[in-house]
Design a protein around this motif. Structure first.
Motif, short mmCIF file in Angstrom:
data_model
loop_
_atom_site.label_atom_id
_atom_site.label_comp_id
_atom_site.label_asym_id
_atom_site.label_seq_id
_atom_site.Cartn_x
_atom_site.Cartn_y
_atom_site.Cartn_z
N VAL A 2 0.84 -1.18 0.00
CA VAL A 2 0.00 0.00 0.00
C VAL A 2 0.88 1.24 0.00
O VAL A 2 1.94 1.25 0.62
CB VAL A 2 -0.95 0.00 1.23
N GLN A 3 0.46 2.24 -0.72
CA GLN A 3 1.14 3.54 -0.72
C GLN A 3 0.26 4.55 0.01
O GLN A 3 -0.95 4.58 -0.20
CB GLN A 3 1.43 3.99 -2.15
N LEU A 4 0.90 5.38 0.82
CA LEU A 4 0.18 6.31 1.66
C LEU A 4 0.62 7.74 1.36
O LEU A 4 1.82 8.01 1.28
CB LEU A 4 0.46 6.00 3.15
N VAL A 5 -0.35 8.63 1.22
CA VAL A 5 -0.05 10.03 0.92
C VAL A 5 -0.85 10.92 1.86
O VAL A 5 -2.09 10.94 1.81
CB VAL A 5 -0.38 10.39 -0.53
N GLU A 6 -0.14 11.66 2.71
CA GLU A 6 -0.79 12.55 3.67
C GLU A 6 -1.04 13.93 3.05
O GLU A 6 -0.31 14.36 2.14
CB GLU A 6 0.07 12.74 4.93
N SER A 7 -2.03 14.61 3.57
CA SER A 7 -2.32 15.98 3.17
C SER A 7 -3.07 16.67 4.30
O SER A 7 -3.51 16.01 5.25
CB SER A 7 -3.15 16.02 1.88
N GLY A 8 -3.20 17.99 4.19
CA GLY A 8 -3.99 18.73 5.17
C GLY A 8 -3.19 19.49 6.20
O GLY A 8 -3.77 20.22 7.02
N ASP A 112 4.15 -1.41 8.80
CA ASP A 112 4.79 -1.88 7.57
C ASP A 112 4.98 -0.80 6.52
O ASP A 112 5.92 -0.87 5.72
CB ASP A 112 3.95 -3.01 6.97
N TYR A 113 4.07 0.16 6.47
CA TYR A 113 4.12 1.19 5.43
C TYR A 113 3.95 2.56 6.05
O TYR A 113 3.19 2.73 7.01
CB TYR A 113 3.02 0.94 4.39
N TRP A 114 4.65 3.53 5.45
CA TRP A 114 4.63 4.90 5.94
C TRP A 114 4.41 5.87 4.79
O TRP A 114 4.87 5.63 3.67
CB TRP A 114 5.96 5.23 6.62
N GLY A 115 3.75 6.97 5.10
CA GLY A 115 3.65 8.06 4.15
C GLY A 115 4.86 8.97 4.25
O GLY A 115 5.76 8.72 5.07
N GLN A 116 4.85 10.02 3.44
CA GLN A 116 6.00 10.92 3.41
C GLN A 116 5.90 12.03 4.46
O GLN A 116 6.88 12.73 4.70
CB GLN A 116 6.13 11.55 2.01
N GLY A 117 4.75 12.19 5.04
CA GLY A 117 4.56 13.16 6.11
C GLY A 117 3.98 14.48 5.63
O GLY A 117 4.13 14.86 4.47
#
Length: 124
Positions: A2-8, A112-117
């Motif tokens: 899974v790929q994670l993308v944060e926003s806000g 296991d998976y992290w976003g870029q912050g």
């Protein structure tokens, strides 16, 4: 995988609110436990909040309990963090994380998976 993308994230005055989002790729979002961590300059990454696969259980760090709310929308493959009554000490880069095994961990190990912050800055 899974790929994670944060926003806000952004700049807000003390006492204000922000809502963070974490968009996940893939069709299996509901099989992952999810969490928010944060890391302030010069400090280790710390646990903020976590939520079980279908949202039935939530967990919070004492420092944010009563002010932050974690939630998820499995139909939209999105994790949220509603942050109210923000304080200058909440200033940090906020990361979302996913655990394929479904277990909730209060440390960075096991996710296991992290976003870029996304940067959150609270001015006094």
């Amino acid at each position: 995988q899974v790929q994670l993308v944060e926003s806000g994230g952004g700049l807000v005055q003390a006492g204000g609110s922000l809502r963070l989002s974490c968009a996940a790729s893939g069709r299996t979002f509901s099989t992952y436990s999810m969490a928010w961590f944060r890391q302030a300059p010069g400090k280790e990454r710390e646990f903020v909040a976590a939520i079980s696969r279908f949202g039935g259980s939530t967990f919070y760090a004492d420092s944010v309990k009563g002010r932050f709310t974690i939630s998820r929308d499995n139909a939209k493959n999105t994790l949220y963090l509603q942050m109210n009554s923000l304080k200058p000490e909440d200033t940090a880069v906020y990361y979302c994380a996913a655990s394929a095994g479904g277990t909730i961990y209060y440390t960075t190990a096991g996710w296991d998976y992290w976003g870029q912050g996304t940067q959150v800055t609270v001015s006094s």
